[in-house]
Motif scaffolding. Structure first.
Motif, PDB file in Angstrom:
ATOM      1  N   PHE A  61       0.838  -1.202   0.000  1.00  0.00           N
ATOM      2  CA  PHE A  61       0.000   0.000   0.000  1.00  0.00           C
ATOM      3  C   PHE A  61       0.871   1.248   0.000  1.00  0.00           C
ATOM      4  O   PHE A  61       0.654   2.181  -0.785  1.00  0.00           O
ATOM      5  N   SER A  62       1.889   1.272   0.847  1.00  0.00           N
ATOM      6  CA  SER A  62       2.759   2.443   0.965  1.00  0.00           C
ATOM      7  C   SER A  62       3.495   2.739  -0.339  1.00  0.00           C
ATOM      8  O   SER A  62       3.616   3.897  -0.754  1.00  0.00           O
ATOM      9  N   LYS A  63       4.001   1.689  -0.999  1.00  0.00           N
ATOM     10  CA  LYS A  63       4.738   1.896  -2.252  1.00  0.00           C
ATOM     11  C   LYS A  63       3.830   2.492  -3.319  1.00  0.00           C
ATOM     12  O   LYS A  63       4.250   3.385  -4.073  1.00  0.00           O
ATOM     13  N   THR A  64       2.601   2.021  -3.385  1.00  0.00           N
ATOM     14  CA  THR A  64       1.654   2.535  -4.374  1.00  0.00           C
ATOM     15  C   THR A  64       1.378   4.018  -4.141  1.00  0.00           C
ATOM     16  O   THR A  64       1.358   4.815  -5.093  1.00  0.00           O
ATOM     17  N   ILE A  65       1.178   4.387  -2.891  1.00  0.00           N
ATOM     18  CA  ILE A  65       0.953   5.794  -2.552  1.00  0.00           C
ATOM     19  C   ILE A  65       2.200   6.619  -2.848  1.00  0.00           C
ATOM     20  O   ILE A  65       2.127   7.727  -3.390  1.00  0.00           O
ATOM     21  N   ASN A  66       3.364   6.075  -2.507  1.00  0.00           N
ATOM     22  CA  ASN A  66       4.618   6.811  -2.704  1.00  0.00           C
ATOM     23  C   ASN A  66       4.882   7.126  -4.170  1.00  0.00           C
ATOM     24  O   ASN A  66       5.306   8.231  -4.512  1.00  0.00           O
ATOM     25  N   VAL A  67       4.649   6.162  -5.046  1.00  0.00           N
ATOM     26  CA  VAL A  67       4.927   6.377  -6.468  1.00  0.00           C
ATOM     27  C   VAL A  67       3.819   7.204  -7.121  1.00  0.00           C
ATOM     28  O   VAL A  67       4.080   8.236  -7.759  1.00  0.00           O
ATOM     29  N   ASN A  68       2.576   6.778  -6.956  1.00  0.00           N
ATOM     30  CA  ASN A  68       1.480   7.380  -7.712  1.00  0.00           C
ATOM     31  C   ASN A  68       1.023   8.738  -7.187  1.00  0.00           C
ATOM     32  O   ASN A  68       0.672   9.621  -7.973  1.00  0.00           O
TER      33      ASN A  68
END
Length: 253
Positions: free
Chosen positions: A105-112
């Motif tokens: 979840f965190s990676k998706t928020i961080n990139v997008n």
């Protein structure tokens, strides 16, 4: 806003929607700067378009800062910034193996989401240095969301949250940056023929396309680019999120 000789930064510019935007803007006379992790692909496309390729991780503050500084040194302050870099993730909140890994979840928020904001803030800093046109306009930022921001399907909680955040920050960003003559818009694409989509089996692609009201086919990246160009050239389009989706509305799954 004029396109001729204006530096245009495009994240995720080596392929997919970013490539589509780069091709359309370059053809209209903009000086395209392709920011991408896939530097070899970016360099190849930049050579074809007469542009510049810079390796960049949009979710990393220092990487993005250095990339935009390199663009500034080479071409001057950007007048156009198009954020297409992003990742597509799928996973249930409660799956067979338990709750979703929080790192996913965190990676998706961080990139997008954070990556999009990162480019927005850095590009705006450059744009305020530009000489305004007759309308007082200095630049435009165009972000990429998704129809999943509005009709997220089962398994898209992380992705929808990231893209919903992009939609939600569009209006406040446009309101804040208006005093600098900087516009902010967002495009929410539907189903497009991108590398991610092309990685799926052909029968899956065909089934998805068949569900589109009209036209019953996947969108082409250049059609995304055409809307980017229109947003740049239409001075009163500001603070808007525009769906580009062939009238499809996603079902729960």
């Amino acid at each position: 806003m004029e396109l001729q000789n204006v530096p245009a930064i495009i994240t995720g510019g080596a392929s997919g929607l970013g490539e589509g935007a780069a091709r359309i803007l370059a053809a209209a006379g903009a000086k395209v700067v392709l920011l991408d992790l896939q530097i070899e692909k970016a360099e190849k496309l930049a050579a074809e378009l007469g542009g510049l390729a810079i390796q960049c991780n949009v979710s990393d503050a220092e990487s993005a800062k250095q990339a935009l500084a390199q663009s500034l040194e080479a071409l001057g302050p950007c007048g156009i910034a198009v954020s297409c870099a992003g990742i597509g993730t799928a996973g249930r909140i409660l799956g067979k193996d338990g709750p979703m890994d929080l790192d996913v979840f965190s990676k998706t928020i961080n990139v997008n989401l954070i990556g999009t904001f990162n480019i927005l803030r850095l590009a705006a800093e450059q744009m305020q240095q530009r000489t305004p046109n007759a309308d007082g306009e200095r630049g435009i930022v165009i972000n990429t969301a998704s129809i999943a921001a509005f009709e997220g399907q089962i398994g898209q909680a992380a992705y929808s949250a990231s893209k919903g955040g992009v939609v939600a920050m569009t209006l406040p960003a446009a309101r804040e940056l208006a005093r600098f003559g900087i516009r902010v818009n967002t495009i929410a694409p539907g189903l497009f023929k991108t590398p991610m989509m092309e990685g799926m089996p052909q029968d899956v692609q065909d089934a998805l396309a068949a569900g589109l009201p009209f036209p019953p086919r996947l969108g082409h990246p250049e059609e995304f680019g055409q809307l980017v160009k229109h947003m740049v050239e239409n001075p009163i389009m500001n603070g808007e999120t525009v769906r580009l989706d062939s009238a499809v509305r996603l079902q729960p799954k």
